[in-house]
Motif scaffolding. Structure first.
Motif, mmCIF file in Angstrom:
data_model
loop_
_atom_site.group_PDB
_atom_site.id
_atom_site.type_symbol
_atom_site.label_atom_id
_atom_site.label_comp_id
_atom_site.label_asym_id
_atom_site.label_seq_id
_atom_site.Cartn_x
_atom_site.Cartn_y
_atom_site.Cartn_z
ATOM 1 N N ARG A 18 0.822 -1.218 0.000
ATOM 2 C CA ARG A 18 0.000 0.000 0.000
ATOM 3 C C ARG A 18 0.854 1.265 0.000
ATOM 4 N NH1 ARG A 18 -5.493 -0.675 0.832
ATOM 5 N NH2 ARG A 18 -5.577 1.542 1.337
ATOM 6 N N ASP A 38 -4.761 -11.160 -1.988
ATOM 7 C CA ASP A 38 -4.288 -11.286 -0.608
ATOM 8 C C ASP A 38 -5.067 -12.422 0.043
ATOM 9 O OD1 ASP A 38 -2.596 -9.378 1.466
ATOM 10 O OD2 ASP A 38 -4.147 -10.561 2.470
ATOM 11 N N ASP A 40 -6.194 -12.445 2.862
ATOM 12 C CA ASP A 40 -7.288 -11.801 3.590
ATOM 13 C C ASP A 40 -8.171 -11.089 2.561
ATOM 14 O OD1 ASP A 40 -8.975 -10.138 5.034
ATOM 15 O OD2 ASP A 40 -7.443 -9.581 6.506
ATOM 16 N N LYS A 43 -8.736 -7.300 2.917
ATOM 17 C CA LYS A 43 -7.612 -6.447 2.519
ATOM 18 C C LYS A 43 -7.553 -6.297 1.010
ATOM 19 C CE LYS A 43 -4.283 -7.074 6.315
ATOM 20 N NZ LYS A 43 -2.912 -7.562 6.637
#
Length: 358
Positions: A18, A38, A40, A43
């Motif tokens: 990021r 990702d 997750d 995210k």
């Protein structure tokens, strides 16, 4: 006709992604952010929304199957670099891998071999190579300004603010200050001085507890301090001190040769150069300052990404390759091995002497 842009995917939506990758890809006119992955999914989805990325996935294999993706950044934790890099190469994608390349030399070799076999470009996230000071040092050495290199000292210390606990867990990071901060230095040492023939090192964990985002991390199993003595293949000697448990940040590199010396400063303080090879009258001989202005960190990250993008689009050779990342890791692993055994270690490392997990 509009210039072709490189379809780009990012594997990993954590902090380095990021801060360094997504915003700089978004502002590069020659890149087109296509996908983010990702483990997750929240995210991945959030990154896609924040950077207007068309596709997001919780499995990087789906990203690699997207035909619009032509190149990828791998920004996962170090122990999780090898599998996506190898898979990306097999899928015909060009790759930029964040540092360190891997946590074992076997993985690093497999990554380099996969890229070579697939014929894709494979580079590393060593943004310092794209500044102004180090390329100037490399140029001066090439011009023989200090004559035959004889000695090198490197100091790089400071208090480290860890963003996530896994930095301090060997199973994820592969080690402490040496493989995290020091992997940049390992590459720099090899780039400037050539191969290392042998190392002798010691290491220590002086700080057993660290606060990470208001969480007390205990049971730290990665080193915070390392001291290494090196003998180079060209006969020169070197010392390297790295630490991230100290109170004050300081450091720099000195390079001494038969006809002069170069001293690098911190940040934008430039270089100090002494040379007996200068042609001016004797009364002008002595130390001189060469001012260098380093780009801000965000721009260095932009340049490292542009290095891959331009190499692909312009069909130019890479100046920094996965093999360079592999060699930097080998030096770090040799230092770890010496610190572990209390004995000098010769390079290149024999496969049987390479620790699987450092």
């Amino acid at each position: 006709m509009a210039e072709h842009t490189l379809g780009y995917g990012v594997i990993g939506a954590g902090g380095i992604s990021r801060f360094a990758h997504l915003p700089n890809l978004a502002r590069n006119p020659r890149a087109r952010l296509v996908a983010i992955a990702d483990i997750d999914p929240a995210k991945a989805r959030r990154a896609a929304e924040d950077f207007d990325i068309p596709y997001w996935y919780d499995d990087y294999h789906e990203l690699l199957a997207n035909p619009e993706v032509e190149a990828v950044s791998v920004t996962t934790w170090p122990a999780a670099h090898a599998e996506p890099v190898i898979a990306a190469a097999a899928a015909g994608k060009h790759v930029l891998c964040e540092k360190p390349i891997a946590t074992s030399l076997e993985d690093a070799d497999a990554m380099v071999e996969a890229a070579d076999r697939a014929g894709v470009r494979f580079t590393m996230g060593y943004q310092h190579r794209f500044g102004t000071g180090l390329p100037l040092v490399k140029q001066l050495l090439g011009e023989g300004v200090i004559g035959r290199p004889m000695g090198m000292t490197q100091v790089g210390v400071g208090p480290s603010a860890h963003g996530v606990p896994w930095f301090l867990q060997k199973q994820y990071s592969g080690g402490g200050v040496l493989i995290d901060w020091g992997i940049y230095t390992a590459h720099t040492i090899l780039w400037l001085m050539g191969p290392v023939a042998s190392v002798y090192a010691t290491s220590e964990i002086f700080r057993s507890e660290v606060m990470v985002r208001d969480q007390l991390v205990t049971g730290i199993d990665v080193e915070d301090t390392v001291m290494a003595t090196m003998r180079f293949a060209n006969g020169a000697m070197g010392s390297w001190y790295a630490a991230w448990a100290v109170a004050a940040a300081h450091g720099g590199m000195t390079l001494d040769g038969s006809d002069g010396s170069i001293i690098t400063g911190r940040d934008n303080s430039g270089l100090s150069v002494f040379s007996n090879t200068f042609s001016e009258p004797a009364h002008l001989h002595g130390w001189r300052q060469l001012k260098t202005v380093e780009p801000v960190l965000a721009d260095l990250h932009y340049r490292k990404l542009a290095h891959l993008i331009d190499s692909v689009l312009d069909d130019r050779p890479l100046q920094l390759t996965g093999a360079d990342g592999r060699d930097a890791l080998e030096l770090v692993l040799a230092i770890y091995r010496s610190a572990e055994t209390g004995r000098p270690v010769s390079l290149p490392l024999a496969r049987s002497a390479v620790p699987q997990s450092v």
